[in-house]
Design a protein around this motif. Structure first.
Motif, mmCIF file in Angstrom:
data_model
loop_
_atom_site.group_PDB
_atom_site.id
_atom_site.type_symbol
_atom_site.label_atom_id
_atom_site.label_comp_id
_atom_site.label_asym_id
_atom_site.label_seq_id
_atom_site.Cartn_x
_atom_site.Cartn_y
_atom_site.Cartn_z
ATOM 1 N N LEU A 1 0.846 -1.192 0.000
ATOM 2 C CA LEU A 1 0.000 0.000 0.000
ATOM 3 C C LEU A 1 0.880 1.240 0.000
ATOM 4 N N VAL A 2 0.596 2.164 -0.891
ATOM 5 C CA VAL A 2 1.379 3.389 -1.000
ATOM 6 C C VAL A 2 0.436 4.549 -1.310
ATOM 7 N N GLN A 3 0.794 5.729 -0.847
ATOM 8 C CA GLN A 3 -0.011 6.914 -1.112
ATOM 9 C C GLN A 3 0.223 7.421 -2.535
ATOM 10 N N PRO A 4 -0.733 8.113 -3.109
ATOM 11 C CA PRO A 4 -0.525 8.724 -4.426
ATOM 12 C C PRO A 4 0.724 9.593 -4.431
ATOM 13 N N MET B 1 16.998 -11.875 -12.217
ATOM 14 C CA MET B 1 15.999 -10.995 -11.603
ATOM 15 C C MET B 1 15.529 -9.954 -12.616
ATOM 16 N N VAL B 2 14.258 -9.576 -12.497
ATOM 17 C CA VAL B 2 13.697 -8.465 -13.247
ATOM 18 C C VAL B 2 13.015 -7.544 -12.239
ATOM 19 N N TYR B 3 13.181 -6.243 -12.422
ATOM 20 C CA TYR B 3 12.646 -5.266 -11.473
ATOM 21 C C TYR B 3 11.714 -4.287 -12.180
ATOM 22 N N LEU B 4 10.826 -3.696 -11.380
ATOM 23 C CA LEU B 4 9.981 -2.621 -11.883
ATOM 24 C C LEU B 4 9.960 -1.517 -10.827
ATOM 25 N N GLN B 5 10.639 -0.424 -11.116
ATOM 26 C CA GLN B 5 10.619 0.749 -10.248
ATOM 27 C C GLN B 5 9.429 1.608 -10.649
ATOM 28 N N MET B 6 8.548 1.862 -9.701
ATOM 29 C CA MET B 6 7.325 2.610 -9.980
ATOM 30 C C MET B 6 7.329 3.895 -9.165
ATOM 31 N N ASP B 7 7.373 5.022 -9.833
ATOM 32 C CA ASP B 7 7.379 6.335 -9.196
ATOM 33 C C ASP B 7 6.122 7.106 -9.583
ATOM 34 N N SER B 8 5.848 8.152 -8.833
ATOM 35 C CA SER B 8 4.682 9.002 -9.101
ATOM 36 C C SER B 8 3.419 8.163 -9.269
ATOM 37 N N LEU B 9 3.219 7.250 -8.351
ATOM 38 C CA LEU B 9 2.099 6.321 -8.460
ATOM 39 C C LEU B 9 0.762 7.037 -8.338
ATOM 40 N N LYS B 10 -0.212 6.510 -9.075
ATOM 41 C CA LYS B 10 -1.551 7.073 -9.115
ATOM 42 C C LYS B 10 -2.551 5.998 -8.659
ATOM 43 N N PRO B 11 -3.711 6.408 -8.204
ATOM 44 C CA PRO B 11 -4.718 5.416 -7.798
ATOM 45 C C PRO B 11 -5.046 4.426 -8.920
ATOM 46 N N GLN C 1 0.195 -7.674 -5.088
ATOM 47 C CA GLN C 1 -0.804 -6.608 -5.064
ATOM 48 C C GLN C 1 -0.152 -5.252 -4.829
ATOM 49 N N VAL C 2 -0.535 -4.287 -5.643
ATOM 50 C CA VAL C 2 -0.124 -2.893 -5.456
ATOM 51 C C VAL C 2 -1.394 -2.065 -5.296
ATOM 52 N N THR C 3 -1.478 -1.344 -4.186
ATOM 53 C CA THR C 3 -2.637 -0.498 -3.911
ATOM 54 C C THR C 3 -2.167 0.930 -3.684
ATOM 55 N N VAL C 4 -2.693 1.848 -4.474
ATOM 56 C CA VAL C 4 -2.334 3.260 -4.359
ATOM 57 C C VAL C 4 -3.554 4.005 -3.834
ATOM 58 N N SER C 5 -3.457 4.447 -2.593
ATOM 59 C CA SER C 5 -4.610 5.070 -1.947
ATOM 60 C C SER C 5 -4.151 5.946 -0.795
ATOM 61 N N SER C 6 -4.901 7.011 -0.561
ATOM 62 C CA SER C 6 -4.611 7.873 0.583
ATOM 63 C C SER C 6 -5.455 7.456 1.791
#
Length: 115
Positions: free
Chosen positions: A11-14, A77-87, A110-115
Motif C-alpha cells: 500500500l502506497v499513497q498517491p 531478476m527483473v525489477y519494476l521501479q514505480m514512481d509518481s504512483l496514481k490510484p 498486489q499494489v494499492t495506491v490510496s490515501s
C-alpha cells in the motif's frame, strides 16, 4: 522446474514509489526477455513493460516516464521501479519471463495506491 516469484507490492499513497522484484529460478535457467503485466479489479490483464536480453526497454503509454524496468542477468531478476504512483495504478502485478522459447508467469503481487 521453473519458478517465478514476485515481491515488493503493498500500500502506497498517491505520488509515492514502490519497487517490484521478480525472481526466476530453475535448473540451467536464464531469462531471455522479462515483462510486467497488471490486472485491476474487473479489468483485463494489460501489459506494462518489457525488457529484452540486451536491456532494451519498452513501456505502455500509461506508465511511460514513471516506471522503469531493469534486470540483473547474473541473478535472474527483473525489477519494476514505480514512481509518481496514481490510484489507477492499483492492480495485481505479474511478472512473465521467457526462456528457451517458453514463457513462465508468477503468481502476482498486489499494489494499492490510496490515501
Amino acid at each position: 522446474q521453473v519458478q517465478v516469484v514476485e515481491s515488493g507490492g503493498g500500500l502506497v499513497q498517491p505520488g509515492g514509489s514502490l519497487r517490484l522484484s521478480c525472481a526466476a529460478s530453475g535448473s540451467s535457467f536464464s531469462i531471455n526477455a522479462g515483462s510486467w503485466y497488471r490486472q485491476a479489479p474487473g479489468k483485463q490483464r494489460e501489459w506494462v513493460a518489457r525488457i529484452t536480453s540486451g536491456g532494451i526497454a519498452n513501456y505502455a503509454d500509461s506508465v511511460k516516464g514513471r516506471f522503469t524496468i531493469s534486470r540483473d542477468n547474473a541473478a535472474n531478476m527483473v525489477y519494476l521501479q514505480m514512481d509518481s504512483l496514481k490510484p489507477e495504478d492499483t492492480a495485481v502485478y505479474y511478472c512473465k519471463v521467457a526462456s528457451s522459447g517458453r514463457q513462465y508467469w508468477g503468481q502476482g503481487t498486489q499494489v494499492t495506491v490510496s490515501s
